[in-house]
Design a protein around this motif. Structure first.
Motif, PDB file in Angstrom:
ATOM      1  N   GLU A  60     -77.524 -15.950 105.477  1.00 39.76           N
ATOM      2  CA  GLU A  60     -77.776 -15.420 104.135  1.00 39.76           C
ATOM      3  C   GLU A  60     -77.251 -13.992 104.027  1.00 39.76           C
ATOM      4  O   GLU A  60     -77.442 -13.176 104.935  1.00 39.76           O
ATOM      5  CB  GLU A  60     -79.277 -15.452 103.825  1.00 39.76           C
ATOM      6  N   ARG A  85     -76.192 -18.380 100.586  1.00 44.52           N
ATOM      7  CA  ARG A  85     -76.593 -19.065 101.812  1.00 44.52           C
ATOM      8  C   ARG A  85     -75.437 -19.945 102.254  1.00 44.52           C
ATOM      9  O   ARG A  85     -75.065 -20.878 101.548  1.00 44.52           O
ATOM     10  CB  ARG A  85     -77.846 -19.914 101.584  1.00 44.52           C
ATOM     11  N   LYS A 114     -73.975 -22.692 104.467  1.00 48.95           N
ATOM     12  CA  LYS A 114     -74.467 -23.841 105.224  1.00 48.95           C
ATOM     13  C   LYS A 114     -73.297 -24.688 105.697  1.00 48.95           C
ATOM     14  O   LYS A 114     -72.194 -24.578 105.191  1.00 48.95           O
ATOM     15  CB  LYS A 114     -75.403 -24.697 104.360  1.00 48.95           C
ATOM     16  N   ALA A 139     -84.107 -21.057 105.583  1.00 51.53           N
ATOM     17  CA  ALA A 139     -83.034 -20.076 105.647  1.00 51.53           C
ATOM     18  C   ALA A 139     -83.517 -18.816 106.346  1.00 51.53           C
ATOM     19  O   ALA A 139     -84.708 -18.524 106.376  1.00 51.53           O
ATOM     20  CB  ALA A 139     -82.561 -19.731 104.232  1.00 51.53           C
TER      21      ALA A 139
END
Length: 493
Positions: A51, A292, A294, A383
């Motif tokens: 993040e 974020r 991913k 997260a």
């Protein structure tokens, strides 16, 4: 000294009684086992989620300018509204340009008539010259006259086209669909090259979102990939979620579409760009958001609750149970935070039992009464609470002011949540202008501004001992005036 006989007898009896156990004395009882909760280590593949603080940017930010000189006659849009491609925004006074077009058209008509006459004369001369009824000079003169008239006609046509083009420039339309800016000129103003800026239109769909990675953080990530601690997604196609300032997740996901190959020596970071669909125009340019990233995976990751990990003079450690079920101190190497958990890189293996709650009463070899620890759902999937080192923010102050305005407070409130629980130091640096004679006064203002930012961070729950106020820096060499009113924040290593 000689004691009386009776005292000696009594003393001897007391000693004998103690040694023989003739007096009733209870042996000390061993301490009760410490009640603890224990997590049995089960490595599993875990998503690697990162993040960062980020900022939105329009992929196409167009300045709308006047292309011809003249008076602004009309504004046809509402400032700040969404405008469509081809929608009229402004209109200039067209009367001078209509007159110019009429004049050019008349010149074209005149040139057309002259050319028609010259062409007709040439057509009469050609057959006569072929019969030697006229000299070659007469033919050459007629040919030259026709070509000259044709050139004049072409010139007149160009003037008509120019006049039409200038007339079309008096109607100023948006070249793209996007959000409009404030009008820079008012109706009645005379527009010239010196003041031809009218407004801006910024495209919103798709939207760019920019964030930065520190050199150390990027190097650490690559090292983990090389060691197999992290597996990148197929074709390195990361999925990027956008988290808005209110904590809500943007409904569309983006992709990393650009990684700047150049290192920025001023910020110590590399720039990355995410392109995300924005069909409903919910994101606007220059907003601060969080991204974020991913797609990567930690194979066989070992995750323990954060409160199970402690730190001593020699580094991090946990309390674990040995083969005899007794407590033992186990040094560990820690990695990233993931929600309420902490990645353990070294020191633990599958099947180990780690004490989560009840560690205060433990010592090496202590007996325990263990019950299983039940983790919260989503321990491994959450997260990170803290962004990787290198996250940064810049806030600006009004002239001569040392208090934060509403916009600066908003930015700090958005910046604080992801770094609130982190261990990394936060450097706060104020900037000052050296152009005036009161250099010392400017430095004092910069220090007060940095202190105001520190106090705002503390008010948001960030530990004061993590915030490091840096010496003020001076803006020199033609820096923008606004740059001398800024305070920079950066999360350190």
């Amino acid at each position: 000294m000689i004691f009386p006989i009776r005292y000696s007898v009594v003393l001897a009896c007391g000693v004998l009684a103690f040694s023989a156990g003739c007096g009733k004395q209870e042996a000390p009882q061993p301490p009760a086992p410490a009640e603890v909760t224990v997590l049995k280590i089960q490595p599993r593949d875990t998503p690697a989620v990162y993040e960062y603080i980020a900022q939105t940017q329009s992929p196409q930010d167009v300045n709308i300018v006047a292309r011809v000189n003249g008076f602004l006659d009309k504004q046809s849009y509402t400032e700040g509204e969404l405008v469509k491609e081809g929608q009229v925004l402004f209109q200039m006074d067209q009367r001078p340009f209509i007159a110019q077009l009429n004049d050019a058209q008349a010149g074209w008509d005149k040139a057309k008539a002259a050319h028609d006459t010259a062409l007709a004369n040439l057509n009469r001369v050609k057959p006569l010259a072929a019969q030697n009824a006229l000299s070659k000079k007469d033919l050459d003169d007629a040919t030259g006259s026709e070509q000259s008239a044709a050139a004049a006609l072409a010139q007149a046509k160009a003037q008509v086209d120019t006049a039409k083009l200038n007339l079309s420039y008096t109607v100023i339309a948006s070249p793209l669909t996007g959000v409009s800016g404030a009008a820079q000129q008012k109706v009645g103003a005379y527009l010239s090259p010196a003041n031809n800026q009218l407004t801006t239109v910024s495209a919103l769909h798709p939207m760019w979102v920019n964030f930065s990675l520190s050199e150390n953080e990027l190097s650490s990530y690559r090292e983990q990939v090389e060691k197999g601690l992290i597996v990148e997604p197929k074709d390195r196609k990361y999925v990027v979620e956008i988290v808005r300032i209110d904590g809500s997740t943007f409904p569309h996901v983006g992709r990393i579409t650009f990684v700047d190959p150049s290192f920025n020596p001023q910020t110590g970071t590399f720039l990355l760009r995410v392109t995300v669909p924005n069909p409903d125009s919910q994101l606007r340019p220059n907003q601060y958001v969080r991204v974020r990233v991913k797609g990567a995976t930690r194979p066989g990751a070992i995750i323990v609750p954060q409160r199970a990990v402690q730190q001593g003079a020699k580094g991090h450690f946990v309390w674990a149970l040995n083969a005899a079920g007794k407590a033992e101190l186990r040094p560990v190497a820690v990695g990233d935070w993931i929600g309420d958990g902490w990645i353990i890189r070294q020191g633990l293996a599958a099947g180990d039992e780690v004490v989560v709650d009840g560690t205060l009463r433990l010592g090496p070899g202590a007996a325990v009464k263990a019950t299983p620890f039940v983790p919260k759902p989503g321990l491994a999937e959450a997260a990170p609470l803290t962004p990787p080192p290198g996250a940064s923010l810049v806030v600006f102050f009004e002239k001569r002011k040392v208090t934060l305005d509403a916009e600066a407070l908003r930015l700090l409130k958005a910046f604080a949540p992801p770094i609130r629980q982190g261990p990394n130091p936060i450097a706060v640096t104020g900037f000052a202008d050296s152009s005036s004679e009161s250099r010392q006064a400017n430095l004092a203002i910069a220090e007060k501004r940095a202190a105001a930012v520190r106090d705002a961070l503390v008010a948001e729950g960030i530990a004061a001992d993590r915030i490091r106020l840096q010496a003020p820096r001076v803006v020199t060499g033609g820096g923008r005036e606004r740059d001398a009113r800024r305070v920079e924040l950066s999360v350190g290593q």
